[in-house]
Design a protein around this motif. Structure first.
Motif, short mmCIF file in Angstrom:
data_model
loop_
_atom_site.label_atom_id
_atom_site.label_comp_id
_atom_site.label_asym_id
_atom_site.label_seq_id
_atom_site.Cartn_x
_atom_site.Cartn_y
_atom_site.Cartn_z
N ALA A 203 0.84 62.02 13.31
CA ALA A 203 2.22 62.37 13.66
C ALA A 203 3.16 62.10 12.49
N ASP A 207 5.37 64.91 10.58
CA ASP A 207 6.83 64.81 10.50
C ASP A 207 7.32 64.97 9.07
N TRP A 211 9.55 68.09 7.71
CA TRP A 211 10.87 67.87 7.13
C TRP A 211 10.97 68.52 5.75
N GLN A 271 7.27 71.46 19.82
CA GLN A 271 7.54 70.35 18.91
C GLN A 271 8.87 69.68 19.26
N THR A 274 8.28 67.79 22.61
CA THR A 274 7.38 66.66 22.40
C THR A 274 8.13 65.51 21.72
N ASN A 275 8.91 65.83 20.70
CA ASN A 275 9.70 64.80 20.03
C ASN A 275 10.67 64.12 20.98
N SER A 278 8.63 62.04 23.68
CA SER A 278 8.06 60.87 23.02
C SER A 278 9.13 59.85 22.70
N ASN A 279 10.28 60.33 22.21
CA ASN A 279 11.39 59.43 21.89
C ASN A 279 11.92 58.75 23.14
N GLY A 341 9.03 53.66 13.87
CA GLY A 341 9.27 55.08 13.71
C GLY A 341 9.96 55.39 12.39
N GLY A 345 12.08 62.33 13.80
CA GLY A 345 11.83 63.18 14.96
C GLY A 345 13.06 63.91 15.47
N LEU A 346 14.16 63.17 15.68
CA LEU A 346 15.36 63.80 16.22
C LEU A 346 16.00 64.73 15.20
N SER A 349 14.00 67.87 15.29
CA SER A 349 14.27 68.61 16.54
C SER A 349 15.61 69.32 16.47
#
Length: 667
Positions: A203, A207, A211, A271, A274-275, A278-279, A341, A345-346, A349
């Motif tokens: 993961a 990520d 990015w 994606q 999921t982010n 998961s968050n 983390g 992720g955010l 997203s």
């Protein structure tokens, strides 16, 4: 005369005369005749250009000071504009200095007329643009360097991801293979830790690579058919173990009006969700997470959908809401230390939502939870292309038996892992270490499929495919070739397919996905085998006859998939499902008898994840019938009692079968 004043009587003293101000102004001044002959010029202009006053006032015309391109522009644009409108503002032209060097200038001209309206003179103001042009060049060079740096960074990360994902592919695949062998309880525990750690590492790599691709501007949206319900189901299935570990409820609520098939980019949408899920699970200690999709409006085949992920977690302070979308940033230092983390992720997203032309919205209250939402406009289609499940029955596992495959892979560990799966599926194969060797082996014939890595020495996958597609043998030109790469993510699939590959799979890959793609490319699709629920509790005698002809009301296939061969994990899921159903049963019954539609809906939401896990079609149908009763006029007591009986019957059946599963594991 003594006491003589420096100024005339009645006039205030001045430091500079008007002539001095004109001559030494910070801009250049020119006065010309209507024909362009220079009549007057200030010292500033002479200093910039290096001309003497005598050089310019001896009959030289203004256009003669311009470059060739400037003279053409003067004739076609400058002079006509000046004649028509009487002025020209901010024209950028280059002047030729006395020493031949160009002088970039910004020019403003005004046509002066006499009392009869005839052109009398032209006054021109010039600004030296040398420093500004130099600054613009520096900015342009800096921009190009930044773009080159971003591209270099993306290339570096792609290379690093390739080097990392290759051994990671071997680790994750070997972990799955090891899980298929007899293990002690302690070994099973270690294996779960290994699988979790490799999943977290994967993961992280994904990520960072995502990015870098977003920053480099190389991310585009795909358009393919998919089922939103199956996509959300798969996402929640993947997060269910984590929710179970933290004893959190995981709900899915999809508007019944949402079309079964949609056209969009399921990978990027998956994606995003999921982010967010998961968050939400990461920052929630009690309560649960709800994923809700509502249909706002539908205009023809265009659907406006609202997505919402709500949790009952720690929440976010109002002054930190904007910061959570910044890359490598957590809400605060303590949260980063406790939950870990990368903080990507955010941010990823939000950028993926922006790529869809929408905006991510967040609402939160400290101690009560957070809600992330966004809207998307997608097209509906008649059907949805869905990804099948892993080969779970003996008959489906035989679909590839006898297939001969050429594996083109320079990593021996990856070849070994593939060999173990091929052995399990009854597939024979030969291995080639580079593209040139692969072409020679193909010429020998006998292969029905090629699995080819993209990055290899001597001849890489792309070049090898070009050679294969140009071979004289028609069968070889049409042979299916599946690209396998550690440095290419699935959202780049269109680029790979455009190169001529039949299909694509990224490493580390899921063996069920590989099985399915191999079967599809060789026209060996696994037969549809209806799931049989041998775990179902015995039904009442009068229902036995109908049960023989009706399709199964539920299935434990997904439950076993989630457990991944671990009987204890399967038992824990079974017990958790029993608890969820038994907790919801009294609330459903009470709401139905009282006619409380909202309370009934909340109780249904509490077991949405359980219904999906157990594929409980019978209970789902009973709940829908009860919901329709509450949506209309007040139903009679007999119909309500029948609905209560149907829900109880389906729940008893499910609970009985789940208890049997848990008992078998504990025995």
């Amino acid at each position: 005369m003594e006491g003589r004043a420096d100024t005339e009587p009645g006039k205030a003293p001045s430091e500079d005369s008007a002539e001095e101000l004109y001559e030494n102004a910070p801009c250049g001044y020119l006065s010309t005749s209507p024909e362009g002959r220079i009549l007057r010029v200030n010292q500033t202009f002479l200093t910039w250009t290096g001309y003497s006053r005598e050089d310019l006032l001896g009959g030289k015309r203004f256009w003669e000071l311009l470059t060739v391109a400037g003279r053409i522009f003067h004739e076609t644009h400058y002079a006509p504009l000046l004649q028509m409108q009487g002025f020209v503002h901010e024209l950028s032209l280059d002047l030729i200095c006395a020493d031949g060097r160009p002088l970039p200038a910004l020019i403003n001209s005004m046509l002066k007329r006499d009392a009869l309206g005839r052109p009398r003179s032209i006054r021109t103001t010039l600004f030296n643009m040398t420093e500004r042009k130099r600054y613009e060049r520096e900015l342009l060079m800096s921009r190009r360097k930044a773009e080159q740096l971003a591209q270099s960074k993306a290339a570096l990360l792609a290379t690093l991801s390739h080097e990392i994902r290759n051994p990671l592919n071997a680790i994750t695949a070997a972990t799955r293979l090891l899980g298929m062998t007899p293990l002690s309880d302690k070994q099973s525990k270690y294996l779960r830790i290994l699988g979790s750690a490799s999943g977290n590492l994967l993961a992280l790599v994904n990520d960072i690579l995502d990015w870098s691709k977003i920053e480099a501007g190389k991310l585009t949206l795909e358009q393919r058919e998919f089922s939103l319900r199956e996509l959300l189901g798969d996402i929640l299935n993947g997060q269910a173990a984590r929710a179970e570990e933290k004893r959190l409820r995981l709900h899915m609520d999809i508007d019944e009006r949402v079309p079964a098939g949609l056209l969009g980019d399921p990978v990027k949408l998956g994606q995003i969700l999921t982010n967010l899920v998961s968050n939400a699970l990461k920052f929630t200690e009690k309560g649960g997470v709800t994923v809700r999709v509502a249909l706002h409006s539908q205009d023809g085949d265009a659907c406006d959908l609202s997505f919402q992920v709500r949790d009952t977690g720690i929440g976010i302070a109002p002054d930190r809401l904007a910061a959570i979308f910044e890359e490598y940033t957590q809400a605060n230092y303590d949260i980063g230390m406790k939950y870990g983390g990368t903080g990507l992720g955010l941010s990823i997203s939000r950028k993926l939502v922006a790529l869809h032309g929408s905006k991510m919205v967040v609402e939160s209250e400290v101690g009560k939870g957070t809600c992330f939402s966004f809207d998307l406009r997608l097209k509906s289609v008649a059907g949805a292309a869905t990804e099948g499940a892993a080969p779970s029955s003996a008959s489906s596992q035989q679909a590839l038996r006898g297939l001969k495959v050429l594996v083109v892979e320079d990593n021996e560990v990856n070849t070994y892992v593939l060999a173990r799966w091929f052995e399990h599926w009854g597939v024979s194969f030969d291995a080639a270490r580079n593209g040139r060797e692969a072409v020679e082996r193909l010429r020998q014939g006998g292969y029905a499929l090629v699995l080819m890595d993209l990055h290899m020495p001597v001849l890489d996958g792309y070049d090898a495919l070009k050679v294969i597609r140009q071979l004289p043998d028609e069968r070889l030109r049409q042979i299916p070739v599946i690209a396998i790469s550690a440095s290419t993510r699935i959202w780049q699939e269109s680029q790979v397919l455009a190169a001529g590959f039949t299909d694509f799979i990224g490493k580390p890959f899921d063996e069920s996905v590989l099985f399915r793609k191999m079967a599809r490319c060789t026209s060996r699709e696994a037969p549809e085998v209806p799931a049989q629920p041998p775990e179902a509790a015995p039904r009442a005698p009068e229902a036995a006859a109908s049960a023989l002809v009706l399709p199964p009301d539920f299935s434990f296939t997904k439950l076993r998939q989630w457990a991944a061969g671990d009987s204890q994990a399967g038992a824990a899921l079974a017990r958790s499902s029993v608890q969820s159903l038994e907790q919801a049963r009294p609330a459903l019954t009470a709401a139905l008898k009282k006619g409380a539609a909202d309370a009934f809906e909340r109780a249904c939401e509490s077991i949405t994840g359980t219904l999906h896990l157990l594929e409980a079609q019978g209970l789902g149908a009973a709940l829908r019938r009860a919901r329709s009763l509450l949506a209309g006029n007040a139903p009679d007591a007999a119909r309500v009692q029948a609905a209560v009986f149907a829900i109880d019957w389906e729940m008893d059946t499910l609970v009985g079968a789940l208890v049997a599963v848990a008992s078998e594991a504990d025995a």
